[in-house]
Design a protein around this motif. Sequence first.
Motif, mmCIF file in Angstrom:
data_model
loop_
_atom_site.group_PDB
_atom_site.id
_atom_site.type_symbol
_atom_site.label_atom_id
_atom_site.label_comp_id
_atom_site.label_asym_id
_atom_site.label_seq_id
_atom_site.Cartn_x
_atom_site.Cartn_y
_atom_site.Cartn_z
ATOM 1 N N UNK A 2 0.803 -1.028 0.176
ATOM 2 C CA UNK A 2 -0.014 0.146 -0.045
ATOM 3 C C UNK A 2 0.884 1.275 -0.073
ATOM 4 N N UNK A 3 2.051 1.334 0.548
ATOM 5 C CA UNK A 3 2.699 2.566 0.873
ATOM 6 C C UNK A 3 4.180 2.437 0.602
ATOM 7 N N UNK A 4 4.422 1.516 0.345
ATOM 8 C CA UNK A 4 6.059 1.168 0.161
ATOM 9 C C UNK A 4 6.267 0.639 -1.115
ATOM 10 N N UNK A 5 7.345 -0.233 -1.212
ATOM 11 C CA UNK A 5 8.038 -0.787 -2.330
ATOM 12 C C UNK A 5 7.738 -2.085 -2.555
ATOM 13 N N UNK A 6 7.229 -2.308 -3.918
ATOM 14 C CA UNK A 6 6.614 -3.582 -4.167
ATOM 15 C C UNK A 6 7.772 -4.738 -4.158
ATOM 16 N N UNK A 7 8.965 -4.308 -4.614
ATOM 17 C CA UNK A 7 10.187 -5.421 -4.209
ATOM 18 C C UNK A 7 10.343 -5.533 -2.760
ATOM 19 N N UNK A 8 9.976 -4.773 -1.714
ATOM 20 C CA UNK A 8 10.253 -4.905 -0.282
ATOM 21 C C UNK A 8 9.025 -6.138 -0.093
ATOM 22 N N UNK A 9 7.847 -5.797 -0.634
ATOM 23 C CA UNK A 9 6.824 -6.477 -0.540
ATOM 24 C C UNK A 9 6.947 -7.983 -0.812
ATOM 25 N N UNK A 10 7.509 -7.960 -2.156
ATOM 26 C CA UNK A 10 7.686 -9.439 -2.644
ATOM 27 C C UNK A 10 9.003 -9.997 -1.720
ATOM 28 N N UNK A 11 9.764 -9.409 -1.249
ATOM 29 C CA UNK A 11 10.690 -10.180 -0.328
ATOM 30 C C UNK A 11 10.312 -10.567 1.286
ATOM 31 N N UNK A 12 9.371 -9.826 1.508
ATOM 32 C CA UNK A 12 8.638 -10.276 2.921
ATOM 33 C C UNK A 12 7.615 -11.286 2.436
ATOM 34 N N UNK A 13 6.728 -11.379 1.406
ATOM 35 C CA UNK A 13 6.028 -12.559 0.949
ATOM 36 C C UNK A 13 6.881 -13.834 0.782
ATOM 37 N N UNK A 14 8.151 -13.718 0.366
ATOM 38 C CA UNK A 14 8.745 -14.962 0.206
ATOM 39 C C UNK A 14 9.133 -15.748 1.473
ATOM 40 N N UNK A 15 9.126 -14.795 2.545
ATOM 41 C CA UNK A 15 9.487 -15.078 3.880
ATOM 42 C C UNK A 15 8.392 -15.859 4.705
ATOM 43 N N UNK A 16 7.170 -16.039 4.078
ATOM 44 C CA UNK A 16 6.099 -16.492 4.707
ATOM 45 C C UNK A 16 6.220 -18.106 4.607
ATOM 46 N N UNK A 17 5.753 -18.743 5.825
ATOM 47 C CA UNK A 17 6.018 -20.054 6.111
ATOM 48 C C UNK A 17 4.986 -20.882 5.340
ATOM 49 N N UNK A 18 3.785 -20.424 5.337
ATOM 50 C CA UNK A 18 2.671 -20.885 4.571
ATOM 51 C C UNK A 18 1.912 -19.974 3.508
ATOM 52 N N UNK A 19 2.448 -20.109 2.037
ATOM 53 C CA UNK A 19 1.860 -19.040 1.224
ATOM 54 C C UNK A 19 0.471 -19.444 0.405
ATOM 55 N N UNK A 20 -0.209 -20.624 1.290
ATOM 56 C CA UNK A 20 -1.259 -21.244 0.468
ATOM 57 C C UNK A 20 -2.489 -20.553 0.967
ATOM 58 N N UNK A 21 -2.259 -19.832 2.075
ATOM 59 C CA UNK A 21 -3.796 -19.569 2.815
ATOM 60 C C UNK A 21 -4.386 -18.419 1.844
ATOM 61 N N UNK A 22 -5.892 -18.229 1.908
ATOM 62 C CA UNK A 22 -6.369 -17.238 1.021
ATOM 63 C C UNK A 22 -5.936 -15.724 1.364
ATOM 64 N N UNK A 23 -5.673 -15.401 2.416
ATOM 65 C CA UNK A 23 -4.974 -14.036 2.733
ATOM 66 C C UNK A 23 -3.766 -14.080 2.082
ATOM 67 N N UNK A 24 -2.678 -14.999 2.121
ATOM 68 C CA UNK A 24 -1.593 -14.888 1.586
ATOM 69 C C UNK A 24 -1.566 -14.860 -0.053
ATOM 70 N N UNK A 25 -2.690 -15.727 -0.671
ATOM 71 C CA UNK A 25 -2.734 -15.765 -2.181
ATOM 72 C C UNK A 25 -3.351 -14.318 -2.400
#
Length: 465
Positions: free
Chosen positions: A391-414
């Motif tokens: 929402x407010x920052x850098x999409x590359x930073x968001x992508x780096x954070x998303x890659x740190x998620x343990x479970x990427x399959x939840x509806x929220x994380x999708x």
Amino acid sequence: MVNFSAEQFLRHLKENSSLTPSMQTILQLLSSFSPLPLQVIVDYCARTPLDASDDLNFLLDLAFILPAGMHYRISEPIRDAAYRAFGRLKVDSKKVSKLLEAYLENEPDDDSRLDLGQTIFRASLFAGSQTKSRFAVGFAADLIDVAARSYHDQDYGLAITYGSSALSARPDNVDVRRYVAQALIRKEKYDEAEEHISALLGLGELKEAYYVRGFAARRKRNYLEAVDAYNKSLANGRRGVAIHRELASCFFELGNLPAAEEHILQAEQQSPHNRYVVDLRCTIALRLGDLPNAERALEVLERVDSSGFAEHRRSTFEQASGNADKAIRNARLADQKITHPPFEVLANLANCEIEAGGSESALATLGRIRNRFGGTNHDVQVGLRCKYEIRFGDVEAAEGLWNRLSDKSTPVHRGLRLSMLNRKYSQNGLTSEEKVERNNLINFQSTEELDRSLRLICSMMSQSE
């Protein structure tokens, strides 16, 4: 029945102003620490002796408090109800400890000193005091009481500290071992908790051991393992509302709605106004998008839970209804009303601030969460920060954070991933692989559902979590 009736009676007196703020402070104080001498009550409440006496006389007439020799104590039938309604973590334990210390310095009566010895011992423990008062008289029962209350007040560090001390004196105490194990689980110290589970098994307390093992599995989102452990606990004689609430939560996460409903009904039959059960029903309705049933459950929750959590749940309901302004207003009310807001309350506040466009306030709340809870609830914290960056920052930073998620399959994380890809698409376009990924996300779950999941990130945690 006594506790429920007393709580409703107290709330009625509070709402019609029969109990003044000063009387509520006295009940708050004595529900946490009894007995106390008049002078300590006067000094703590910053009242004159005459005014305090008038308040005490009114409470004595109601039998809410009772004389205890030269001191005053709360009446046992309303102790827990008054603690939930007025006490909890609002009492300044350090101030109580200091006032008792000063009072006892000038108290010549040995019986009076002994009577107040346990009170100052408990006050010192709750205050986290490193120096023990020379007047303190502590028993294993006091340590157990402090550990249990700390757990229910969600101060899991104190529950572990004093529960461990209590176990040194009473290693066979099943209740305190369970509290310590569950506090460790909430701190995500699963290996240490397993040591206590093994000890419960060694004591032959199978129903408690399997219950705690199920609790650990559910917290780790291993729902099948949790159901298996809870069923073993039931088979070994575990009863009560909590286990049916836990099973309902697990079956819902597994998508078995009939089984979830069956266990919610069993919990409601035993305690129809249990705030944890009512909140779980409201949470499930919200996650299913069933706003009418969610509102009906919420109306019950607002009647039976005066802790501030009802305002939090009202916030999540308004967020689900698309009322961002009402959502953030109620989230802030919950934050103000609850003395030490639990993780889910602060997480929802951060989400509401992001949804409302409050970049600075959201960042401050995310900092509060990190400082207070450390690395616990890893995926929730990472998901919130990912949403903030989208929402407010850098999409590359968001992508780096998303890659740190343990479970990427939840509806929220999708939903987070789709939001990220949409932003990349609008800025610089997508690679062929990212286009395929975006189409797969949309085909797997509608854009509306993914957007709804993203809007409600962190809002769907029940009180039992």
